[in-house]
Write a protein that holds these residues in place. Structure first.
Motif: not given
Length: 745
Positions: A595-597, A603-609, A637-641, A655-660
């Motif tokens: 599903w993430m693929r 063109l829907v980018m995953p976020n932290c959730y 980690l690649q999305d974080i960079q 939209t942020s992918v920063i880990p919580d």
């Protein structure tokens, strides 16, 4: 003209002297001729006596410097003009400027120069002129140099046998006649003539004469305030001479000299300064301030408030309540409070006025039954809003609501509608109070405040209504949220509010789903169809998708998403995250990764959730799932960079992918699962530590890195740039994602 008068007087005197000599010479020869000569001499002497009386008062005395400053101030000030440029050439103020100063300005300049600021207008003016050197003492000795012709010869002695008080008494009688006829202008002129020309310390102007002229001036409301200045001068003269000013006349003069014009004047006549001078004269009279009524003081206080002199009005009001124990009318308190609320940074003054009203015996819970009381409370609410004192503003409105006699309306509604400023202040106070209640998750207070707004004829904005619904949804009060939403819809149908947006319906439906209220869910959906003529939007579909995800029905979830695509509705990140949540329930990590693929392909980018939900789906104890989790961690980690390099776009929470913190918990759980895998012999420990565990360990230690601080700074900047509505939408989406993650947990 002076020389001509002196010559005539001397000629008449010599003629009389000569006639007496002739009469004495004829007395021995002819008695009849001597009698005739004596009669002629007597006539000449009478003429000389009369003329000498005139010249002695109007010629000789004008040459002698024996004027008293208090009694001859106007003539002495005129002489000061001649020497002004010699004595005060460097002074900033001249005689004409000081002469035109009103009462309050005279008091101000006296205070600035350290002089006593009490007394009549003439006393203040004379005091200031003397301090500036514009009035000087004059010698009382008669200087006859250059005027020898006016001094009588030593051999001539004048004897005045006429009544010395004849002119004085005649003028007093004339003044009484003019006053009784209502000719106040003529009476004032005659009184001025009497005071300047004939009055003496041992023969002052009679008290009844002053009163008669004052009565003529008071008639017809001081003749439209035109007689204000003469009345003021009469009252000051009476106080200076120790006469008692009649209480009724004094109070009428003060009240009638005030108007609604600039400086409290009436068509340019009278005014506040004149009224204050009259009050000072009454207070300095023998009866003192006891003769001044509360209405007189109140009229001056109201005039000061209308003129913008708030501090002076408040001081005089305080003197009325504290010093004189008066109970002024509510209108006086209202005038002062209104002027203070209208000015800037005078909220404390309004509170002082409210305290004085309470000290006078007024009860705040009952004064709203009168118009003046409502205006006073409205000024208090405006001041409370200016000071951001929300409890005080709400307390004053509650006090107004308790007042009786306001039917059919309520006191608080009438206070709120007193003026546009009061309505604005009431609206802002309720809005800020609701914001505080929402921040504290106090849904009961938020709902109550919104109900009070409506009851007080205030119109809540759409953002306020959304916040109230939002706090009910956040606290999982589905019944209250539903009833509030239905009331909102009814108001929109009545034209009293805008219709609720779809996002509000979705939030309420979501709350009903969480609370298991299926009947309420159907009610809200039916209302949404009625208001928006729609089955809903993507948020509504996501709510239905979440219900399927809770059951772990992967086939139904996939079918619903396919139906969305066929209907032209593009799934968003919440949709795919909810689908991945279904994989968590079904313990299918492979489908979660799939599903993430798929979402990336759209063109829907995953976020932290989204990443957290995929990592949660891999916690099934299998080595394959652990390896998938390691790959997902590498992608994260690649999305974080990338986010660090390109910056944060859109809402930081959406939209942020920063880990919580939950990401760290999942990474540690996966590392434990990997440990169990190598202990069971499914994978070599060294290989696991050097490959599979590396990205998971980086997620655990991410909050210690410098990148974490930089990302947090970007989040705060992006949140500050969003508007209020954008933040509300972001919070709603964030809540949906949080619900999905909670379901996955």
């Amino acid at each position: 003209m002076k020389l001509f008068g002196h010559a005539v007087t001397a000629a008449l005197t010599l003629a009389a002297h000569k006639s007496y000599i002739e009469a004495f010479a004829l007395s021995s020869s002819s008695p009849a001729a001597a009698a005739a000569a004596a009669a002629a001499a007597a006539a000449a002497a009478a003429a000389a006596t009369k003329k000498s009386s005139f010249t002695s008062q109007n010629v000789v005395k004008k040459q002698c410097n024996n004027y008293n400053v208090a009694e001859r101030s106007s003539q002495q000030l005129s002489m000061a003009l001649d020497t002004q440029y010699e004595t005060t050439s460097e002074a900033s103020m001249d005689f004409e400027t000081i002469r035109k100063l009103p009462y309050r300005q005279l008091q101000k300049y006296c205070k600035d120069r350290g002089l006593t600021a009490n007394g009549s207008t003439a006393a203040l003016r004379t005091r200031l002129l003397e301090d500036l050197g514009l009035v000087t003492g004059r010698s009382e000795e008669c200087d006859t140099s250059g005027d020898e012709e006016i001094c009588p010869p030593d051999e001539i002695v004048f004897v005045d046998e006429s009544d010395p008080d004849f002119d004085f008494n005649a003028l007093v009688t004339e003044i009484q006649e003019k006053s009784s006829m209502g000719h106040w202008k003529a009476a004032v002129r005659k009184l001025k003539q009497l005071s300047k020309r004939y009055a003496r310390p041992d023969k002052p102007v009679p008290e009844q004469t002053f009163i008669a002229v004052l009565e003529a001036c008071v008639a017809n409301r001081l003749h439209g305030a035109r007689a204000s200045e003469p009345a003021r001068k009469i009252m000051e003269d009476m106080a200076e001479q120790g006469y008692t000013i009649p209480a009724n006349l004094g109070n009428q003069c003060v009240v009638n000299c005030l108007g609604n014009g600039p400086n409290g004047s009436h068509d340019g006549c009278g005014g506040i300064d004149t009224a204050l001078a009259m009050l000072a004269a009454m207070e300095s009279s023998p009866s003192g301030s006891q003769m001044i009524t509360v209405d007189t003081y109140g009229a001056v206080v109201s005039a000061l408030s209308l003129d913008g002199a708030v501090e002076e009005a408040c001081l005089l009001l305080r003197a009325m309540v504290v010093d004189h124990s008066f109970t002024p009318p509510l209108s006086v308190f209202s005038d002062v409070a209104h002027a203070a609320a209208k000015a800037e940074n005078m909220g404390e003054t309004v509170l002082q006025v409210l305290s004085l009203a309470k000290a006078s015996g007024y009860i705040l819970d009952s004064i709203a039954s009168a118009q003046s009381g409502r205006e006073l409370l409205a000024s208090g609410v405006i001041a409370a809003e200016q000071m951001n004192n929300l409890p005080l503003g709400l307390r004053l409105l509650t006090a107004a609501a308790k007042a009786e006699g306001c039917a059919p309306d309520k006191g608080d509604a009438l206070v709120a509608s007193t003026s546009s400023a009061a309505q604005r202040a009431c609206t802002l106070i309720h809005r800020r109070a609701i914001d505080t209640a929402v921040k504290d998750d106090n849904w009961k207070l938020a709902v109550k405040l919104e109900e009070l707004m409506v009851n007080r004829s205030l119109t809540p904005s759409t953002s306020v209504l959304r916040k109230v619904v939002g706090v009910c949804v956040k606290c999982e009060k589905s019944k209250k949220a539903t009833s509030f939403l239905l009331e909102w819809i009814q108001r929109a149908e009545d034209g009293k509010a805008e219709k609720p947006p779809l996002s509000v319906f979705n939030n309420v439906v979501n709350a009903c789903e969480i609370c298991g209220e299926e009947e309420l869910t159907l009610v809200v959906l039916d209302a949404m169809k009625k208001v928006h003529q729609s089955e809903g939007n993507i948020v509504t579909t996501n709510i239905a998708l979440k219900r399927l995800a809770k059951q772990g029905n992967l086939m139904a979830v996939e079918g619903l998403i396919i139906g969305m695509l066929q209907a032209g509705m593009e799934p968003n990140v919440v949709t795919y995250t909810t689908a991945i949540g279904a994989c968590v329930k079904a313990e299918d990590s492979a489908m979660a990764v799939e599903w993430m693929r798929r979402m990336r392909s759209r063109l829907v980018m995953p976020n932290c959730y989204t990443y957290n939900t995929v990592l949660a789906a891999c916690l099934d104890g299998k080595l394959e799932s652990t390896i998938r989790a390691s790959k997902v961690a590498t992608e994260m980690l690649q999305d974080i960079q990338k986010e660090l390099r390109d910056g944060l776009k859109g809402s930081s929470e959406y939209t942020s992918v920063i880990p919580d913190a939950y990401t760290k918990v999942l990474a540690r759980s996966l590392m434990k699962q990997l440990r169990e895998n190598w202990r069971s012999g499914e994978i070599n420990m060294q290989v696991a530590k050097s490959t599979v565990r590396v990205p998971l360990l980086k997620l655990v230690d991410f909050d210690k890195s410098e990148a974490a601080a930089e990302i947090q700074k970007q989040k705060e900047t992006a949140k500050a740039q969003l508007g209020e509505d954008a933040q509300l939408n972001s919070e709603e989406l964030n809540q949906d994602l949080a619900n999905v993650v909670a379901m996955a947990k």
